[in-house]
Design a protein around this motif. Structure first.
Motif, PDB file in Angstrom:
ATOM      1  N   ILE A 210      45.802  33.859  30.924  1.00 34.30           N
ATOM      2  CA  ILE A 210      46.599  33.087  31.868  1.00 34.30           C
ATOM      3  C   ILE A 210      47.215  33.997  32.930  1.00 34.30           C
ATOM      4  CG2 ILE A 210      47.107  31.252  30.224  1.00 34.30           C
ATOM      5  CD1 ILE A 210      49.871  32.631  29.806  1.00 34.30           C
ATOM      6  N   GLY A 211      47.583  33.382  34.050  1.00 34.41           N
ATOM      7  CA  GLY A 211      48.228  34.115  35.137  1.00 34.41           C
ATOM      8  C   GLY A 211      47.260  34.510  36.228  1.00 34.41           C
ATOM      9  N   GLY A 212      47.688  34.371  37.474  1.00 28.59           N
ATOM     10  CA  GLY A 212      46.878  34.779  38.603  1.00 28.59           C
ATOM     11  C   GLY A 212      45.655  33.899  38.805  1.00 28.59           C
ATOM     12  N   SER A 213      44.771  34.347  39.699  1.00 28.41           N
ATOM     13  CA  SER A 213      43.573  33.548  40.013  1.00 28.41           C
ATOM     14  C   SER A 213      42.297  34.364  39.887  1.00 28.41           C
ATOM     15  CB  SER A 213      43.680  33.003  41.447  1.00 28.41           C
ATOM     16  OG  SER A 213      43.758  34.066  42.383  1.00 28.41           O
ATOM     17  N   ASP A 214      42.369  35.499  39.193  1.00 28.69           N
ATOM     18  CA  ASP A 214      41.221  36.404  39.114  1.00 28.69           C
ATOM     19  C   ASP A 214      40.012  35.739  38.464  1.00 28.69           C
ATOM     20  OD1 ASP A 214      39.935  38.748  39.626  1.00 28.69           O
ATOM     21  OD2 ASP A 214      40.812  39.884  37.973  1.00 28.69           O
ATOM     22  N   GLU A 215      40.243  34.964  37.421  1.00 27.53           N
ATOM     23  CA  GLU A 215      39.133  34.296  36.730  1.00 27.53           C
ATOM     24  C   GLU A 215      38.495  33.224  37.618  1.00 27.53           C
ATOM     25  OE1 GLU A 215      41.824  36.086  33.724  1.00 27.53           O
ATOM     26  OE2 GLU A 215      42.099  34.877  35.514  1.00 27.53           O
ATOM     27  N   GLU A 216      39.330  32.464  38.353  1.00 30.62           N
ATOM     28  CA  GLU A 216      38.790  31.457  39.256  1.00 30.62           C
ATOM     29  C   GLU A 216      37.959  32.110  40.368  1.00 30.62           C
ATOM     30  OE1 GLU A 216      42.664  29.622  37.674  1.00 30.62           O
ATOM     31  OE2 GLU A 216      41.890  31.599  38.147  1.00 30.62           O
ATOM     32  N   ASP A 217      38.459  33.222  40.893  1.00 26.69           N
ATOM     33  CA  ASP A 217      37.704  33.947  41.924  1.00 26.69           C
ATOM     34  C   ASP A 217      36.381  34.457  41.353  1.00 26.69           C
ATOM     35  OD1 ASP A 217      39.884  33.526  43.576  1.00 26.69           O
ATOM     36  OD2 ASP A 217      40.742  35.516  43.233  1.00 26.69           O
ATOM     37  N   ALA A 218      36.443  34.971  40.122  1.00 33.64           N
ATOM     38  CA  ALA A 218      35.228  35.474  39.475  1.00 33.64           C
ATOM     39  C   ALA A 218      34.209  34.348  39.287  1.00 33.64           C
ATOM     40  CB  ALA A 218      35.574  36.106  38.135  1.00 33.64           C
ATOM     41  N   ALA A 219      34.696  33.155  38.951  1.00 37.30           N
ATOM     42  CA  ALA A 219      33.794  32.018  38.743  1.00 37.30           C
ATOM     43  C   ALA A 219      32.985  31.730  40.000  1.00 37.30           C
ATOM     44  CB  ALA A 219      34.587  30.787  38.322  1.00 37.30           C
ATOM     45  N   GLU A 220      33.610  31.849  41.160  1.00 41.02           N
ATOM     46  CA  GLU A 220      32.885  31.618  42.416  1.00 41.02           C
ATOM     47  C   GLU A 220      31.802  32.667  42.616  1.00 41.02           C
ATOM     48  OE1 GLU A 220      33.018  29.051  44.675  1.00 41.02           O
ATOM     49  OE2 GLU A 220      34.145  28.205  42.994  1.00 41.02           O
ATOM     50  N   TYR A 221      32.110  33.921  42.275  1.00 44.15           N
ATOM     51  CA  TYR A 221      31.098  34.969  42.425  1.00 44.15           C
ATOM     52  C   TYR A 221      29.964  34.794  41.419  1.00 44.15           C
ATOM     53  CZ  TYR A 221      28.676  39.393  42.269  1.00 44.15           C
ATOM     54  OH  TYR A 221      27.687  40.344  42.270  1.00 44.15           O
ATOM     55  N   ILE A 222      30.306  34.375  40.202  1.00 42.42           N
ATOM     56  CA  ILE A 222      29.292  34.219  39.149  1.00 42.42           C
ATOM     57  C   ILE A 222      28.207  33.237  39.580  1.00 42.42           C
ATOM     58  CG2 ILE A 222      28.921  33.329  36.807  1.00 42.42           C
ATOM     59  CD1 ILE A 222      31.685  34.547  36.100  1.00 42.42           C
ATOM     60  N   LYS A 223      28.563  32.271  40.423  1.00 43.48           N
ATOM     61  CA  LYS A 223      27.580  31.304  40.906  1.00 43.48           C
ATOM     62  C   LYS A 223      26.434  31.985  41.652  1.00 43.48           C
ATOM     63  CE  LYS A 223      30.947  27.535  41.411  1.00 43.48           C
ATOM     64  NZ  LYS A 223      31.644  26.632  42.368  1.00 43.48           N
ATOM     65  N   THR A 224      26.678  33.198  42.158  1.00 43.90           N
ATOM     66  CA  THR A 224      25.653  33.917  42.930  1.00 43.90           C
ATOM     67  C   THR A 224      24.902  34.937  42.075  1.00 43.90           C
ATOM     68  OG1 THR A 224      27.073  35.783  43.630  1.00 43.90           O
ATOM     69  CG2 THR A 224      27.201  33.745  44.908  1.00 43.90           C
ATOM     70  N   MET A 225      25.295  35.120  40.811  1.00 46.26           N
ATOM     71  CA  MET A 225      24.700  36.154  39.971  1.00 46.26           C
ATOM     72  C   MET A 225      23.371  35.713  39.365  1.00 46.26           C
ATOM     73  SD  MET A 225      27.994  37.755  37.919  1.00 46.26           S
ATOM     74  CE  MET A 225      26.945  38.860  36.947  1.00 46.26           C
ATOM     75  N   SER A 226      22.504  36.697  39.135  1.00 45.86           N
ATOM     76  CA  SER A 226      21.238  36.415  38.456  1.00 45.86           C
ATOM     77  C   SER A 226      21.358  36.597  36.947  1.00 45.86           C
ATOM     78  CB  SER A 226      20.144  37.348  38.983  1.00 45.86           C
ATOM     79  OG  SER A 226      20.453  38.713  38.681  1.00 45.86           O
ATOM     80  N   LYS A 227      22.431  37.261  36.498  1.00 44.02           N
ATOM     81  CA  LYS A 227      22.614  37.539  35.072  1.00 44.02           C
ATOM     82  C   LYS A 227      23.627  36.568  34.461  1.00 44.02           C
ATOM     83  CE  LYS A 227      21.518  42.398  35.792  1.00 44.02           C
ATOM     84  NZ  LYS A 227      21.959  43.809  35.711  1.00 44.02           N
ATOM     85  N   PRO A 228      23.399  36.152  33.216  1.00 47.15           N
ATOM     86  CA  PRO A 228      24.318  35.206  32.583  1.00 47.15           C
ATOM     87  C   PRO A 228      25.647  35.853  32.207  1.00 47.15           C
ATOM     88  CG  PRO A 228      22.646  35.906  31.022  1.00 47.15           C
ATOM     89  CD  PRO A 228      22.258  36.499  32.349  1.00 47.15           C
ATOM     90  N   VAL A 229      26.697  35.041  32.228  1.00 49.26           N
ATOM     91  CA  VAL A 229      28.042  35.476  31.848  1.00 49.26           C
ATOM     92  C   VAL A 229      28.577  34.526  30.790  1.00 49.26           C
ATOM     93  CG1 VAL A 229      30.406  35.885  32.647  1.00 49.26           C
ATOM     94  CG2 VAL A 229      28.483  36.438  34.151  1.00 49.26           C
ATOM     95  N   VAL A 230      29.182  35.084  29.750  1.00 45.11           N
ATOM     96  CA  VAL A 230      29.886  34.317  28.717  1.00 45.11           C
ATOM     97  C   VAL A 230      31.368  34.643  28.844  1.00 45.11           C
ATOM     98  CG1 VAL A 230      30.275  34.069  26.237  1.00 45.11           C
ATOM     99  CG2 VAL A 230      27.939  34.217  27.128  1.00 45.11           C
ATOM    100  N   ALA A 231      32.234  33.644  28.727  1.00 50.77           N
ATOM    101  CA  ALA A 231      33.659  33.874  28.975  1.00 50.77           C
ATOM    102  C   ALA A 231      34.541  33.373  27.836  1.00 50.77           C
ATOM    103  CB  ALA A 231      34.084  33.204  30.277  1.00 50.77           C
ATOM    104  N   PHE A 232      35.743  33.904  27.811  1.00 49.89           N
ATOM    105  CA  PHE A 232      36.817  33.435  26.933  1.00 49.89           C
ATOM    106  C   PHE A 232      38.115  33.581  27.703  1.00 49.89           C
ATOM    107  CE2 PHE A 232      40.274  34.507  23.956  1.00 49.89           C
ATOM    108  CZ  PHE A 232      40.310  33.334  23.215  1.00 49.89           C
ATOM    109  N   VAL A 233      39.001  32.597  27.567  1.00 49.67           N
ATOM    110  CA  VAL A 233      40.310  32.644  28.236  1.00 49.67           C
ATOM    111  C   VAL A 233      41.397  32.495  27.184  1.00 49.67           C
ATOM    112  CG1 VAL A 233      41.833  31.616  29.957  1.00 49.67           C
ATOM    113  CG2 VAL A 233      39.358  31.665  30.358  1.00 49.67           C
ATOM    114  N   SER A 234      42.246  33.503  27.065  1.00 48.13           N
ATOM    115  CA  SER A 234      43.326  33.453  26.070  1.00 48.13           C
ATOM    116  C   SER A 234      44.586  32.852  26.680  1.00 48.13           C
ATOM    117  CB  SER A 234      43.622  34.859  25.545  1.00 48.13           C
ATOM    118  OG  SER A 234      44.154  35.677  26.573  1.00 48.13           O
TER     119      SER A 234
END
Length: 288
Positions: A210-234
Motif C-alpha cells: 500500500i501507499g503511493g502509485s508505483d504499482e499502478e504506474d508499473a501496471a501501465e508499463y507491463i502492458k507493453t512488456m513481452s515477458k509475463p509478470v506475476v504480482a502480490f500486493v501486501s
C-alpha cells in the motif's frame, strides 16, 4: 546475463569500519561479491575485512576503479554519502540506511539524477544475482540461479517469496529490494525495463504494498512488456491514514489502496496472488 550485478561488478562499502559495515562486508564476500575497498573518513590507510580503507569515495574510486557501493552510514550522514558516491562517478549506489530525513533525500536525488547514477534504496535490503553475489543484507543462502526476476518494496517479503520460489525449484536471475521510504532512488518501472531487456529473465515477480502509485504506474508499463509478470500486493487490511511498517506504506485519501493496485494490475492481465504461497504456482503457469 543478469541485471546490475555480475562478476565484473567492483564494490566498495561506505561505513566499512562500523559494526554493520564489517559484518555485512564479510557476508557479501562469502557470497562471492568482489569487494575492492571501503570508505570511512579519518581511517584512510587502514584495512578492514582484507580490503583497503579510504577517507573519501573519490580516493576509493581512483584506487580501485569501483563501479558500485553499499552504504552503511547512519541517517544523519547517509544522504551526504549518497551524493558523494554519485559525484565520484559510482554507477550503482545501494543504500541500506533507514530513516533518512525526506528533505535530505530530496537533495540527494537531485545529485543522483544529475550525475546519472542508479540508486537502490534507501531503507532496502539491496540486491542479489545468484551465482555472482549480493550487495546489501539479503541472506544469500536462499537464492538459486535461474530465469525469474524479482522486485519488492519489502525486504522481508523478498526473503519469504524467494525462499518459496527456491523450494518450488524456480531459480532467480536477479532479485532487488527497492526500498520502503517515501523517496527512493528507482521505481518498479526502472527495474521492469531492465528485466525486459535481459535475455536470461523469462518472467518477473513483483511484490508491492500500500501507499503511493508505483504499482499502478508499473501496471501501465507491463502492458507493453513481452515477458509475463506475476504480482502480490501486501497490506490489504490496512486502515487508511495509518503507517504500516514502511514510511511509504500509508494510504492517503483515496490513493494508494491495495484494492486499487490489484485492480490496476489485473487490468494489465497480471496474475495477482491472494497470498505469497500462491506465487510459485502462478509463476509456473506463466512460464509454460
Amino acid at each position: 546475463m543478469s541485471i546490475l550485478l555480475d562478476n565484473s561488478t567492483r564494490v566498495i562499502v561506505q561505513g566499512i569500519t562500523g559494526r554493520e559495515g564489517q559484518y555485512h562486508t564479510r557476508n557479501m564476500q562469502a557470497a562471492g561479491t568482489h569487494i575492492v575497498g571501503g570508505v570511512t573518513p579519518g581511517k584512510g590507510g587502514q584495512t578492514a575485512e582484507g580490503v583497503p580503507v579510504f577517507d573519501t569515495v573519490f580516493q576509493a574510486k581512483a584506487a580501485t576503479d569501483a563501479n558500485a557501493t553499499c552504504i552503511f552510514v547512519p541517517p544523519p550522514g547517509a544522504a551526504d554519502a549518497i551524493m558523494e558516491a554519485a559525484s565520484a562517478g559510482i554507477e550503482l549506489i545501494v543504500c541500506i540506511t533507514e530513516g533518512i530525513p525526506v528533505v535530505d533525500m530530496t537533495r540527494a536525488m537531485l545529485v543522483v539524477k544529475e550525475k546519472g547514477a542508479r540508486l537502490i534504496g534507501p531503507n532496502c535490503p539491496g540486491l542479489c544475482t545468484p551465482g555472482h553475489g549480493k550487495i546489501g543484507i539479503i541472506p544469500y543462502q536462499m537464492f538459486t540461479p535461474g530465469s525469474v526476476g524479482f522486485i519488492s518494496r519489502s525486504g522481508t517479503l523478498t526473503y519469504e517469496v524467494v525462499s518459496l520460489l527456491t523450494e518450488a525449484g524456480i531459480g532467480q536471475s536477479t532479485c532487488i529490494g527497492i526500498g520502503g521510504d517515501p523517496i527512493i532512488g528507482s521505481t518498479f518501472i526502472d527495474y521492469l525495463q531492465l528485466f525486459e531487456k535481459d535475455p536470461q529473465t523469462r518472467a518477473v515477480v513483483m511484490c508491492g504494498e500500500i501507499g503511493g502509485s508505483d504499482e499502478e504506474d508499473a501496471a501501465e508499463y507491463i502492458k507493453t512488456m513481452s515477458k509475463p509478470v506475476v504480482a502480490f500486493v501486501s497490506g490489504r487490511t490496512a486502515p487508511a491514514g495509518k503507517r504500516m511498517g514502511h514510511a511509504g506504506a500509508i494510504i492517503s485519501g483515496n490513493t494508494g489502496t491495495a484494492q486499487g493496485k490489484v485492480a490496476a494490475l489485473q487490468a494489465a492481465n497480471v496474475p495477482v496472488a491472494d497470498t505469497i504461497f500462491e506465487i510459485p504456482e502462478l509463476v509456473k503457469k506463466v512460464l509454460q
